[in-house]
Every structure is written in structure tokens, then in C-alpha cells.
Motif scaffolding. Structure first.
Motif, short mmCIF file in Angstrom:
data_model
loop_
_atom_site.label_atom_id
_atom_site.label_comp_id
_atom_site.label_asym_id
_atom_site.label_seq_id
_atom_site.Cartn_x
_atom_site.Cartn_y
_atom_site.Cartn_z
N GLY A 152 0.79 -1.22 0.00
CA GLY A 152 0.00 0.00 0.00
C GLY A 152 0.82 1.27 0.00
N ASP A 153 2.03 1.24 0.59
CA ASP A 153 2.86 2.44 0.66
C ASP A 153 4.01 2.41 -0.35
OD1 ASP A 153 4.21 0.37 1.83
OD2 ASP A 153 4.57 1.37 3.76
N TYR A 154 3.93 1.51 -1.32
CA TYR A 154 4.93 1.46 -2.39
C TYR A 154 4.70 2.60 -3.37
CZ TYR A 154 6.94 -0.01 -6.87
OH TYR A 154 7.61 -0.04 -8.06
N PRO A 155 5.78 3.26 -3.84
CA PRO A 155 7.20 3.09 -3.49
C PRO A 155 7.60 4.03 -2.35
CG PRO A 155 7.02 4.54 -5.38
CD PRO A 155 5.60 4.16 -5.01
N GLN A 156 8.59 3.61 -1.60
CA GLN A 156 9.08 4.41 -0.48
C GLN A 156 10.47 4.98 -0.72
OE1 GLN A 156 8.33 1.29 2.64
NE2 GLN A 156 7.21 2.97 3.64
N ARG A 157 11.06 4.68 -1.84
CA ARG A 157 12.40 5.19 -2.16
C ARG A 157 12.53 5.28 -3.68
NH1 ARG A 157 15.44 0.39 -3.28
NH2 ARG A 157 14.52 -1.49 -2.34
N PRO A 158 13.61 5.88 -4.17
CA PRO A 158 13.77 6.04 -5.62
C PRO A 158 13.75 4.71 -6.37
CG PRO A 158 15.30 7.47 -4.46
CD PRO A 158 14.67 6.59 -3.41
N ILE A 159 13.28 4.78 -7.60
CA ILE A 159 13.21 3.62 -8.49
C ILE A 159 14.26 3.78 -9.59
CG2 ILE A 159 11.78 2.47 -10.25
CD1 ILE A 159 9.34 3.19 -8.53
N LYS A 160 14.96 2.71 -9.87
CA LYS A 160 15.95 2.72 -10.97
C LYS A 160 15.28 2.27 -12.25
CE LYS A 160 19.29 -0.41 -11.02
NZ LYS A 160 20.59 -1.08 -10.71
N LEU A 161 15.44 3.07 -13.31
CA LEU A 161 14.87 2.74 -14.61
C LEU A 161 16.01 2.47 -15.59
CD1 LEU A 161 12.30 2.53 -16.39
CD2 LEU A 161 12.71 4.92 -17.04
N LEU A 162 16.14 1.21 -16.01
CA LEU A 162 17.16 0.83 -16.97
C LEU A 162 16.75 1.23 -18.38
CD1 LEU A 162 17.83 -2.79 -15.64
CD2 LEU A 162 19.25 -0.76 -15.23
N LEU A 163 17.72 1.72 -19.15
CA LEU A 163 17.55 1.96 -20.58
C LEU A 163 18.63 1.18 -21.30
CD1 LEU A 163 16.92 5.82 -20.79
CD2 LEU A 163 15.23 4.01 -20.68
N GLY A 164 18.27 0.53 -22.40
CA GLY A 164 19.21 -0.36 -23.08
C GLY A 164 20.07 0.31 -24.13
N TYR A 165 20.25 1.64 -24.06
CA TYR A 165 21.05 2.34 -25.04
C TYR A 165 21.76 3.50 -24.35
CZ TYR A 165 15.99 2.90 -25.43
OH TYR A 165 14.64 2.89 -25.16
N PRO A 166 22.83 4.02 -24.98
CA PRO A 166 23.60 5.08 -24.33
C PRO A 166 22.87 6.41 -24.34
CG PRO A 166 24.47 4.67 -26.52
CD PRO A 166 23.42 3.62 -26.27
N ALA A 167 23.37 7.34 -23.57
CA ALA A 167 22.80 8.68 -23.53
C ALA A 167 22.97 9.37 -24.89
CB ALA A 167 23.47 9.51 -22.44
N GLY A 168 22.00 10.22 -25.20
CA GLY A 168 22.14 11.04 -26.40
C GLY A 168 21.28 10.64 -27.58
N GLY A 169 20.74 9.43 -27.57
CA GLY A 169 19.92 8.97 -28.68
C GLY A 169 18.45 9.28 -28.45
N GLY A 170 17.62 8.90 -29.45
CA GLY A 170 16.20 9.18 -29.37
C GLY A 170 15.51 8.43 -28.25
N GLY A 171 15.84 7.14 -28.08
CA GLY A 171 15.23 6.36 -27.01
C GLY A 171 15.59 6.90 -25.64
N ASP A 172 16.82 7.38 -25.49
CA ASP A 172 17.25 7.96 -24.23
C ASP A 172 16.45 9.22 -23.93
OD1 ASP A 172 19.37 8.28 -22.01
OD2 ASP A 172 19.57 10.17 -23.11
N LEU A 173 16.22 10.05 -24.93
CA LEU A 173 15.44 11.27 -24.74
C LEU A 173 14.02 10.95 -24.27
CD1 LEU A 173 14.86 14.29 -25.00
CD2 LEU A 173 14.48 13.94 -27.45
N LEU A 174 13.35 10.02 -24.95
CA LEU A 174 12.00 9.64 -24.54
C LEU A 174 12.00 9.03 -23.15
CD1 LEU A 174 10.49 8.11 -27.80
CD2 LEU A 174 10.08 10.37 -26.84
#
Length: 313
Positions: A17-39
Motif C-alpha cells: 500500500g505504501d509502495y514506493p518508499q524510495r527512488p526507483i531505478k529505470l534501466l535503458l538499453g542504449y547510451p545517452a544522447g539517442g532518441g530512445g534515451d530522450l524519450l
């Protein structure tokens, strides 16, 4: 002691019921700077506000997104690590050596978006539109190469589908994402590339890169002068699905809470406007609907990959 245990984190492990209580890590499968990273970063910021906890993007590129999928598969099912993935991970075991996890065994959370790609050329390339591109490639078979964000990505498979259908001879240069491609294309180190529309739109704003065609079924509103490949190859479309996954075994309570938060984020007119500016189509749906979508996409792209044969080895 009994009273203490009743209020311990272990005793309340099933109370979400109290989820989330701390930061969540979101994995992206590509490096910074591309279109998928921007979205991904646009989405993460909005999702964090909706959940009341930061959603921190962690780029983990490589093997068509399979490295990020493998990390997710090893992660405890506590709801604090998620993966914003795309269709390419459905082909990892088919196209890459190694013991990669089956993405259909990860926990589906929600569809997020669909994204097409674009053919780009350096300004010095002797073609300024789709038909000129085809004529130039036909006139000089085997003399040109193109870059893609990696082997087995939908950009790569779409490019091979395009070239095989027209009898073109093009060499493939795989990168680990769109960001490095943009730098090399703008500097003239490579002449041709296929990239996601957000990255392509940004590149086309410069005078060093030309946008020649899009892989969506029709022309996109943000690029009305860019033809769709389907105009010369009927029924052609290379569009990747973007979706949110959780580790295997995450209970339905946090999955449903995440799905509701994602749906609310994606229904926001301002978020939809941000995605539309990048020519990304918003998609919502239940975890069950995402499961059906992933199974359908897996079958479709695996059949196409096998029909292309050695062209994607």
C-alpha cells in the motif's frame, strides 16, 4: 518479540500500500544522447512525479538491450528496478551468442509508446530524397555502408528489409546507440544511418545532415516533406514498441499500481505533446494486453529475421 516482528519489514513484505518508499531505478538499453534515451528521460521524470519518488535513469547499452534485460532478470522482485525496453530485446537470443533471458518471462507492466525510424545522410551524400537514395545505391552496389544502433535492433532489421526488398547492396556498421552515430554522421565519418525519429529530427535541424525517409506506415506530422518508405514499398513499416518491464515474480499489487501511474502519465496532454514533438506515439494498456503485444511482436520480427537470413548475421 512477536509485536516487533509484526511490524518488521519482513512481516510486511506483502503490504504494497505504501509502495514506493524510495527512488526507483529505470534501466535503458542504449547510451545517452539517442532518441530512445530522450524519450526515456521524459517518461522517467513524469513517472517519478506521479509516484512521488524519483525515477532515476541508468543507461546500460549493449547486445540490443539484452544486457539491461539480463540485469533486470537478476534483480529482486521488489519493484525498485524497472526496464524501459523496446522490441529489439525479443530477438536477443536469436541474433546474439550467449545465454540471454527470455523477455517474455519478465513481468509486463505497461505499453508506453511506438517509435519509427528515419534514413539520414550526411550533407555531402549525393541524394536529397528517398528516390534519389534508391537510385544512388542501385548505381553503386556495394560501395556504401550504413550505421544502425546495433545488430538486431528494429532499425537494423528495417534497414535490411528495405535493402533486400529493393535489391540493394549495403554494408552494415553496428553502433551501441544513436548518440555516437549522430556525432559520426554530422562529422562526415559515415555517410548513411538509420536512427529513431527523435534523434533524426534533432539531427535534421542542422545543415550537416539530411533526413531522406521515414519507416512509419505513413508520413509523420512533424516531417510532412519526408516520404514514408511504404510509398515505394507497400506494406513496409519498421516501428519499435516501447514498454515497461519489471523483474520476474513481481506481485500483481505493485504491477497494478505502476500500470495505473504509467497510464495516468501517458494520458497527460502535456506528455503527449512532448512525445508528439518527437514523433513518438503514446500507447497505454494493461499488463495482460502488453503480454499479447509482446508475443505478437516476437513472432512477427522473428519470422522476418529468419527470412532475411545471413543479412542480419
Amino acid at each position: 518479540m512477536a509485536a516487533a516482528l509484526a511490524w518488521s519489514p519482513l512481516a510486511r513484505a506483502d503490504d504494497w500500500g505504501d509502495y514506493p518508499q524510495r527512488p526507483i531505478k529505470l534501466l535503458l538499453g542504449y547510451p545517452a544522447g539517442g532518441g530512445g534515451d530522450l524519450l526515456g528521460r521524459l517518461f522517467a521524470a513524469r513517472l517519478g512525479k506521479e509516484l512521488g519518488q524519483p525515477v532515476v535513469v541508468v543507461n546500460k547499452p549493449g547486445v540490443g538491450g539484452a544486457l539491461a534485460a539480463a540485469e533486470l532478470a537478476r534483480t529482486p522482485a521488489d519493484g525498485y528496478t524497472l526496464y524501459l525496453a523496446d522490441t529489439g530485446i525479443l530477438l536477443a537470443s536469436l541474433l546474439h551468442d550467449g545465454n540471454w533471458p527470455d523477455p517474455l518471462q519478465l513481468t509486463p507492466v505497461s505499453p508506453v509508446a511506438s517509435l519509427a525510424f528515419a534514413w539520414l545522410a550526411h550533407a555531402s551524400f549525393p541524394a536529397s530524397n528517398l528516390r534519389e537514395l534508391i537510385l544512388e545505391l542501385k548505381a553503386r552496389p556495394g560501395q556504401y555502408s550504413y550505421a544502425s544502433p546495433g545488430v538486431g535492433t528494429i532499425a537494423h532489421l528495417g534497414a535490411e528489409w528495405f535493402s533486400k526488398s529493393l535489391g540493394l547492396e549495403l554494408s552494415h556498421i553496428p553502433y551501441k546507440g544513436g548518440g555516437p552515430i549522430l556525432a559520426d554522421l554530422a562529422s562526415g565519418q559515415i555517410q548513411l544511418a538509420i536512427l529513431s525519429l527523435p534523434a533524426a529530427i534533432a539531427a535534421a535541424r542542422t545543415q550537416r545532415v539530411r533526413l531522406l525517409a521515414v519507416t512509419s506506415p505513413k508520413r509523420v506530422p512533424a516531417l510532412p516533406d519526408a516520404p514514408a518508405i511504404a510509398e515505394v514499398l507497400p506494406r513496409f513499416q519498421a516501428v519499435t514498441q516501447i514498454f515497461l518491464l519489471a523483474p520476474p515474480g513481481l506481485p500483481s499489487a505493485p504491477v497494478d499500481k505502476l500500470n495505473a501511474a504509467v497510464t495516468k502519465v501517458l494520458e497527460s496532454p502535456s506528455l503527449q505533446a512532448e512525445f508528439a514533438a518527437q514523433s513518438a506515439g503514446v500507447q497505454t494498456g494493461s499488463p495482460a494486453e502488453l503480454s499479447v503485444l509482446l508475443l505478437r511482436e516476437s513472432r512477427r520480427w522473428r519470422a522476418l529475421t529468419q527470412s532475411l537470413g545471413s543479412r542480419v548475421d
